[in-house]
Motif scaffolding. Structure first.
Motif, PDB file in Angstrom:
ATOM      1  N   VAL A 151       0.831  -1.219   0.000  1.00  0.00           N
ATOM      2  CA  VAL A 151       0.000   0.000   0.000  1.00  0.00           C
ATOM      3  C   VAL A 151       0.858   1.259   0.000  1.00  0.00           C
ATOM      4  O   VAL A 151       0.470   2.274  -0.595  1.00  0.00           O
ATOM      5  N   ASP A 152       2.023   1.206   0.641  1.00  0.00           N
ATOM      6  CA  ASP A 152       2.940   2.359   0.591  1.00  0.00           C
ATOM      7  C   ASP A 152       3.372   2.627  -0.846  1.00  0.00           C
ATOM      8  O   ASP A 152       3.468   3.777  -1.279  1.00  0.00           O
ATOM      9  N   ARG A 153       3.625   1.556  -1.578  1.00  0.00           N
ATOM     10  CA  ARG A 153       4.012   1.685  -2.983  1.00  0.00           C
ATOM     11  C   ARG A 153       2.881   2.303  -3.818  1.00  0.00           C
ATOM     12  O   ARG A 153       3.122   3.109  -4.718  1.00  0.00           O
ATOM     13  N   LEU A 154       1.643   1.928  -3.505  1.00  0.00           N
ATOM     14  CA  LEU A 154       0.489   2.416  -4.252  1.00  0.00           C
ATOM     15  C   LEU A 154       0.024   3.789  -3.778  1.00  0.00           C
ATOM     16  O   LEU A 154      -0.783   4.439  -4.446  1.00  0.00           O
ATOM     17  N   GLY A 155       0.508   4.226  -2.609  1.00  0.00           N
ATOM     18  CA  GLY A 155       0.123   5.538  -2.083  1.00  0.00           C
ATOM     19  C   GLY A 155      -1.276   5.577  -1.509  1.00  0.00           C
ATOM     20  O   GLY A 155      -1.949   6.616  -1.533  1.00  0.00           O
ATOM     21  N   LEU A 192       4.192  -7.087  -6.658  1.00  0.00           N
ATOM     22  CA  LEU A 192       2.809  -7.346  -6.251  1.00  0.00           C
ATOM     23  C   LEU A 192       1.964  -6.076  -6.350  1.00  0.00           C
ATOM     24  O   LEU A 192       0.822  -6.113  -6.814  1.00  0.00           O
ATOM     25  N   ALA A 193       2.534  -4.944  -5.927  1.00  0.00           N
ATOM     26  CA  ALA A 193       1.799  -3.672  -5.982  1.00  0.00           C
ATOM     27  C   ALA A 193       1.473  -3.292  -7.421  1.00  0.00           C
ATOM     28  O   ALA A 193       0.355  -2.850  -7.718  1.00  0.00           O
ATOM     29  N   GLU A 194       2.435  -3.486  -8.313  1.00  0.00           N
ATOM     30  CA  GLU A 194       2.201  -3.149  -9.721  1.00  0.00           C
ATOM     31  C   GLU A 194       1.162  -4.085 -10.335  1.00  0.00           C
ATOM     32  O   GLU A 194       0.346  -3.661 -11.161  1.00  0.00           O
ATOM     33  N   ALA A 195       1.167  -5.357  -9.919  1.00  0.00           N
ATOM     34  CA  ALA A 195       0.153  -6.306 -10.408  1.00  0.00           C
ATOM     35  C   ALA A 195      -1.241  -5.874  -9.942  1.00  0.00           C
ATOM     36  O   ALA A 195      -2.208  -5.944 -10.718  1.00  0.00           O
ATOM     37  N   ILE A 196      -1.342  -5.417  -8.694  1.00  0.00           N
ATOM     38  CA  ILE A 196      -2.633  -4.937  -8.173  1.00  0.00           C
ATOM     39  C   ILE A 196      -3.072  -3.691  -8.938  1.00  0.00           C
ATOM     40  O   ILE A 196      -4.234  -3.570  -9.344  1.00  0.00           O
ATOM     41  N   ARG A 197      -2.149  -2.762  -9.149  1.00  0.00           N
ATOM     42  CA  ARG A 197      -2.500  -1.520  -9.860  1.00  0.00           C
ATOM     43  C   ARG A 197      -2.982  -1.817 -11.275  1.00  0.00           C
ATOM     44  O   ARG A 197      -3.997  -1.281 -11.733  1.00  0.00           O
ATOM     45  N   ARG A 198      -2.254  -2.687 -11.970  1.00  0.00           N
ATOM     46  CA  ARG A 198      -2.628  -3.005 -13.346  1.00  0.00           C
ATOM     47  C   ARG A 198      -3.955  -3.768 -13.404  1.00  0.00           C
ATOM     48  O   ARG A 198      -4.770  -3.546 -14.296  1.00  0.00           O
ATOM     49  N   THR A 199      -4.161  -4.674 -12.458  1.00  0.00           N
ATOM     50  CA  THR A 199      -5.431  -5.417 -12.419  1.00  0.00           C
ATOM     51  C   THR A 199      -6.594  -4.468 -12.159  1.00  0.00           C
ATOM     52  O   THR A 199      -7.632  -4.536 -12.819  1.00  0.00           O
TER      53      THR A 199
END
Length: 356
Positions: free
Chosen positions: A58-62, A334-341
């Motif tokens: 979540v820190d990565r995603l802001g 994992l964060a980038e996979a969540i963002r893209r999904t």
């Protein structure tokens, strides 16, 4: 304020061009949080197995981690309380298959079901280390296929999508009737090798068993080096009876690569075999460092320069107990996979590249 203009038919038309949105929609609540504006309708919750990884994601995603309370009743039943509305939201539940695996699996199933019956639009289970992945086939009479059972449980609980990393057997994706994104740690492993092993150009990638041949050949091809295999025979689970090295490691840096290490008997035997065969140094790179039982003491007594693992499983205590254990952080993948999904984008970029 609204201004009046004359229409072609003589009727008066009202222009709203310069009217503040607050006057047009007096009940609209404007969200001043830039993160919510950037990624609306998303909630990420953490189970109790690996809260540090969920926080890094979540820190990565802001964005902020969702509010959830998990506890046990006096009879050890699991209780989950979702602390905020998930109606119409895209929900991600981060829970790794480690620690008290059965309790953590049950907790994840309850969290998925709680969000689903609270009208979440979609529930995605983010499972960095898939539980029971080694029980993926019926290798003897009356053996269960427990990985299939776990897949059925996740689907029945209400999961709409699964994100995992380096499945022990990629055919586990076929156990599901819902989409499964199996991410790879390989790009992060390649990056670590290039940055931390000065003589990687004179290295040889070694698989400690025949099952990992595809994995090591892929890494060896991308580094443009050779690979070797170790054939092992087991008399029973977690015990290796004999090993045969196939390949020439003399005067080279040997890099053992595997998806998982549990009691570490295999990789420690393999390291001895490689040193006997003339390897100058031995590294081990593993995606899931389970390290149960005597694993850490075996690593300390083995001839490794470093044993590198990802943080799909908590490693803080293991790193305190052994100076040889080093960490690759995969939370950015994992964060980038969540963002893209969430945004409906392709995740195949992550199969070959590490997000910056």
């Amino acid at each position: 304020m609204p201004s009046t203009v004359a229409g072609s038919s003589g009727r008066q038309l009202v222009s709203l061009a310069n009217t503040p949105v607050e006057l047009l929609l007096p009940n609209l609540v404007l969200d001043d949080d830039p993160a919510r504006a950037r990624m609306p309708n998303i909630k990420i919750f953490s189970g109790s197995s690996h809260p540090d990884l969920a926080q890094r994601v979540v820190d990565r995603l802001g964005i902020d981690l969702g509010k959830v309370v998990t506890k046990k009743f006096s009879n050890l039943e699991t209780c989950v309380e979702i602390g905020e509305s998930v109606r119409g939201e895209d929900v991600y539940i981060v829970q790794s298959g480690c620690g008290e695996i059965n309790d953590n699996l049950m907790e994840m199933l309850i969290m998925i079901n709680a969000c689903k019956i609270a009208s979440a639009a979609r529930v995605t289970a983010v499972i960095p280390c898939f539980p029971y992945a080694r029980q993926d086939k019926k290798d003897k009479s009356r053996a269960p296929i427990s990985a299939k059972l776990v897949a059925n449980m996740l689907s029945v609980a209400g999961a709409d999508h699964i994100i995992t990393m380096d499945l022990h057997a990629s055919q586990i994706q076929g156990f599901f009737d819902i989409p499964v994104d199996n991410l790879y740690a390989e790009p992060a492993v390649l990056k670590w090798i290039r940055e931390n092993i000065p003589e990687w150009g004179n290295s040889i990638i070694v698989s400690p068993d025949a099952g990992g041949a595809k994995r090591v050949t892929s890494i060896a091809d991308r580094l443009n080096v050779e690979f070797a295999l170790i054939h092992k025979e087991r008399k029973k689970a977690n015990e290796v009876a004999s090993m045969v090295l196939v390949g020439d490691v003399k005067d080279r840096v040997a890099i053992l690569v595997d998806d998982m290490a549990d009691t570490c008997g295999t990789i420690c035997h393999a390291a001895e075999k490689l040193m006997e065969a003339g390897a100058t140094r031995v590294y081990a790179i593993l995606t899931h460092g389970i390290f149960s039982g005597p694993a850490v003491s075996r690593i300390n007594n083995a001839c490794f320069d470093a044993v590198v693992v990802t943080n799909t499983i908590p490693q803080e205590q293991h790193m305190k107990d052994s100076s040889k254990i080093q960490l690759i952080d995969v939370s950015n993948i994992l964060a980038e996979a969540i963002r893209r999904t969430h945004n409906g984008e392709s995740v195949s970029f992550l199969f070959n590249s590490v997000p910056l």
